[in-house]
Motif scaffolding. Structure first.
Motif: not given
Length: 202
Positions: A18, A20, A22-27, A30
């Motif tokens: 997936n 996405k 990594i992006h979700q993890y970064e979110g 944060e």
């Protein structure tokens, strides 16, 4: 063969990463960082509020105890002066005690007064005149801590016999000249309303 190929293709599709994630993890990281910062800010506010509360509580206790200590020391001297006589040169005894020394402002204060030659009794068992003398002692002891320019006393001698009226009159006269117990040299004017002539004779 075709069925097998399609089955394997579907299995491979399921194994595709997936992109996405990594992006979700970064979110999520944060949001976690913001939550931790908010938690630390709340902890800081709680500590500041607690410190402020403890400071006010300590100041309140100090103010209360300063007044109580002074009044408790003064009341016995005042009561002795109000009740002494030739036959009882030492006068009576009066004292204050705290019901809760740990939090004195949240509980009561016990006021005990023992007239000359009388044994210890609860305040409600004293006569009207004895209660009046005890109340006057408390009033003047409080006044010795935070003095006012003058007193207005309205028929406070109503329950007193002639002997006690004369004692009270002498006490008030001495205070008007800055003399007597707990006055510390500060005169205090008194306006007295009384229906007893012999009060004014003294």
């Amino acid at each position: 063969l075709r069925v097998s190929t399609e089955s394997k293709a579907a299995a491979l599709a399921k194994l595709e990463p997936n992109m996405k994630a990594i992006h979700q993890y970064e979110g999520i990281k944060e949001r976690e960082r913001a939550t931790v910062e908010e938690l630390e800010a709340c902890r800081k506010k709680v500590k500041e509020a607690t410190d402020l509360y403890e400071g006010i509580k300590a100041e309140r206790t100090a103010s209360f105890m300063a007044a109580f200590t002074h009044i408790a020391a003064a009341i016995d001297r005042v009561y002795k002066e109000l009740t002494l006589s030739d036959s009882h040169p030492l006068g009576g005894t009066a004292y204050l005690s705290l019901e809760s020394p740990d939090e004195p402002y949240n509980c009561g204060i016990k006021f005990t007064a023992m007239p000359p030659t009388k044994r210890f009794r609860d305040m409600d068992q004293l006569s009207g005149g004895e209660k009046t003398m005890a109340a006057l002692a408390l009033l003047f002891a409080i006044h010795s801590y935070r003095s006012s320019p003058f007193f207005v006393l309205d028929e406070v001698d109503a329950a007193l016999d002639k002997t006690n009226v004369e004692k009270m009159a002498a006490f008030i006269r001495n205070r008007s000249h800055g003399l007597g117990a707990s006055v510390e040299g500060r005169p205090c004017q008194s306006i007295v309303i009384s229906l007893k002539d012999y009060f004014f004779d003294k």
